[in-house]
Design a protein around this motif. Structure first.
Motif, mmCIF file in Angstrom:
data_model
loop_
_atom_site.group_PDB
_atom_site.id
_atom_site.type_symbol
_atom_site.label_atom_id
_atom_site.label_comp_id
_atom_site.label_asym_id
_atom_site.label_seq_id
_atom_site.Cartn_x
_atom_site.Cartn_y
_atom_site.Cartn_z
ATOM 1 N N VAL A 16 0.836 -1.201 0.000
ATOM 2 C CA VAL A 16 0.000 0.000 0.000
ATOM 3 C C VAL A 16 0.871 1.252 0.000
ATOM 4 C CG1 VAL A 16 -1.717 1.297 1.299
ATOM 5 C CG2 VAL A 16 -1.953 -1.130 1.058
ATOM 6 N N THR A 18 3.866 1.593 -1.220
ATOM 7 C CA THR A 18 4.452 1.767 -2.546
ATOM 8 C C THR A 18 3.455 2.403 -3.501
ATOM 9 O OG1 THR A 18 5.557 -0.332 -2.128
ATOM 10 C CG2 THR A 18 5.753 0.566 -4.349
ATOM 11 N N ILE A 19 2.255 1.852 -3.532
ATOM 12 C CA ILE A 19 1.242 2.349 -4.472
ATOM 13 C C ILE A 19 0.894 3.804 -4.171
ATOM 14 C CG2 ILE A 19 -1.144 2.053 -5.270
ATOM 15 C CD1 ILE A 19 0.500 -0.180 -6.268
ATOM 16 N N ILE A 23 1.465 7.136 -6.547
ATOM 17 C CA ILE A 23 0.361 7.999 -6.962
ATOM 18 C C ILE A 23 0.643 9.452 -6.584
ATOM 19 C CG2 ILE A 23 -2.050 8.570 -6.490
ATOM 20 C CD1 ILE A 23 -2.598 5.570 -6.475
ATOM 21 N N PHE A 24 1.130 9.654 -5.354
ATOM 22 C CA PHE A 24 1.387 11.016 -4.904
ATOM 23 C C PHE A 24 2.543 11.647 -5.658
ATOM 24 C CE2 PHE A 24 -1.501 10.165 -1.610
ATOM 25 C CZ PHE A 24 -1.886 11.386 -1.112
ATOM 26 N N LEU A 28 0.109 12.957 -8.838
ATOM 27 C CA LEU A 28 -0.292 14.255 -8.305
ATOM 28 C C LEU A 28 0.866 15.243 -8.257
ATOM 29 C CD1 LEU A 28 -2.497 13.082 -5.315
ATOM 30 C CD2 LEU A 28 -3.224 13.634 -7.595
ATOM 31 N N VAL A 49 -0.591 21.869 -0.279
ATOM 32 C CA VAL A 49 -0.405 21.064 0.926
ATOM 33 C C VAL A 49 -1.234 19.793 0.781
ATOM 34 C CG1 VAL A 49 -0.583 21.064 3.443
ATOM 35 C CG2 VAL A 49 -0.305 23.205 2.263
ATOM 36 N N HIS A 50 -0.781 18.728 1.357
ATOM 37 C CA HIS A 50 -1.651 17.552 1.447
ATOM 38 C C HIS A 50 -1.502 16.943 2.827
ATOM 39 C CE1 HIS A 50 2.179 15.645 0.578
ATOM 40 N NE2 HIS A 50 1.672 14.484 0.952
ATOM 41 N N TYR A 51 -2.576 16.284 3.244
ATOM 42 C CA TYR A 51 -2.588 15.678 4.562
ATOM 43 C C TYR A 51 -3.436 14.416 4.492
ATOM 44 C CZ TYR A 51 -4.096 14.846 9.341
ATOM 45 O OH TYR A 51 -4.392 14.260 10.533
ATOM 46 N N ILE A 64 -6.126 5.038 2.504
ATOM 47 C CA ILE A 64 -5.691 6.356 2.990
ATOM 48 C C ILE A 64 -6.731 7.413 2.641
ATOM 49 C CG2 ILE A 64 -4.235 6.688 0.914
ATOM 50 C CD1 ILE A 64 -2.358 8.297 2.717
ATOM 51 N N HIS A 65 -7.081 8.221 3.646
ATOM 52 C CA HIS A 65 -7.981 9.366 3.421
ATOM 53 C C HIS A 65 -7.118 10.616 3.345
ATOM 54 C CE1 HIS A 65 -11.633 7.145 4.117
ATOM 55 N NE2 HIS A 65 -11.127 6.632 5.210
ATOM 56 N N THR A 66 -7.332 11.393 2.309
ATOM 57 C CA THR A 66 -6.437 12.519 2.088
ATOM 58 C C THR A 66 -7.195 13.822 1.864
ATOM 59 O OG1 THR A 66 -5.106 10.915 0.898
ATOM 60 C CG2 THR A 66 -4.386 13.168 0.808
ATOM 61 N N LEU A 67 -6.654 14.889 2.421
ATOM 62 C CA LEU A 67 -7.155 16.232 2.133
ATOM 63 C C LEU A 67 -6.123 16.937 1.280
ATOM 64 C CD1 LEU A 67 -8.438 17.399 5.620
ATOM 65 C CD2 LEU A 67 -9.840 16.922 3.634
ATOM 66 N N LEU A 68 -6.595 17.650 0.251
ATOM 67 C CA LEU A 68 -5.672 18.350 -0.628
ATOM 68 C C LEU A 68 -6.018 19.826 -0.675
ATOM 69 C CD1 LEU A 68 -5.367 16.229 -3.874
ATOM 70 C CD2 LEU A 68 -3.701 16.434 -2.064
#
Lengths: 166, 47
Positions: A16, A18-19, A23-24, A28, A49-51, A64-68
């Motif tokens: 996970v 690695t993937i 992706i990030f 992105l 920023v990302h979190y 993973i839950h992400t805010l961008l």
């Protein structure tokens, strides 16, 4: 396979990680703190920023839950005001939404096997689509293969199958 | 963070499928020939 996964939490964590990293970093184009000179555009534009935080589901798989925060993204109030006032922006937004949202899958017709000699996927319909290798960009028939790919993926992932609770 | 940056522009969830992925099969010690990994016909046989 499910059994193997649940017996190997470490393998799963590495997988996970690695993937998600790929992706990030490449999709992105998130900026590395050590190298701020990276000015490449990702699929969503410049990311300020990302979190995000990892979680597990009931069967133990990680996600993973992400805010961008995107660069130059308008404030929600400004966005609403612009949508109300600016006719061209309004039309562009509607066109964009019409383009990306669809409820048909007919437009991506599955390719006939005879036209593509190296289209091995069609012979193996019983194997899950996710196990196959990604498409080769340098393939001459890439566009057709890609359409075929989307068609299959939509059939597997987006088609609703009724069960008892429906 | 929201205090500093304002409302986030996007919220998304990444959920990589692991049940069908060849990479996880290798990491978890399945007997897979890596020389054939770039072969087009290479698929996981652990379904």
């Amino acid at each position: 396979m499910m059994q193997i996964c649940s017996n190997n939490p470490k393998a799963q964590a590495i997988f996970v990680h690695t993937i998600v990293n790929v992706i990030f970093k490449y999709m992105l184009q998130v900026k590395n703190t050590k190298d701020l000179s990276n000015n490449k555009f990702g699929v969503l534009g410049h990311i300020e920023v990302h979190y995000g935080c990892y979680e597990t589901t009931k069967n133990g798989s990680l996600h993973i839950h992400t805010l961008l925060w995107l660069n130059d993204f308008p404030n929600p109030n400004t966005l609403i005001q612009t949508l109300l006032d600016d006719d061209i922006f309004q039309q562009n937004t509607i066109n964009y939404l019409n383009e990306i949202i669809t409820r048909k899958i007919n437009q991506y017709k599955s390719c006939p096997i005879t036209t593509i000699t190296n289209c091995i996927d069609d012979n193996l319909d019983n194997i899950h689509h996710c196990t196959t290798r990604p498409l080769d960009l340098e393939e001459k028939t890439f566009t057709i293969l890609f359409q075929n790919d989307i068609h299959k993926l939509m059939n597997i992932c987006n088609r609703h199958i009724c069960n008892l609770t429906c | 963070m929201i205090n500093f940056m304002g409302t986030p522009s996007l919220f998304f969830t990444l959920n990589p499928t692991f049940v069908h992925h060849p990479l996880l099969a290798i990491l978890s010690g399945q007997n897979i020939n890596l020389d054939l990994f770039y072969d087009k016909n290479m698929l996981t046989k652990n379904e």
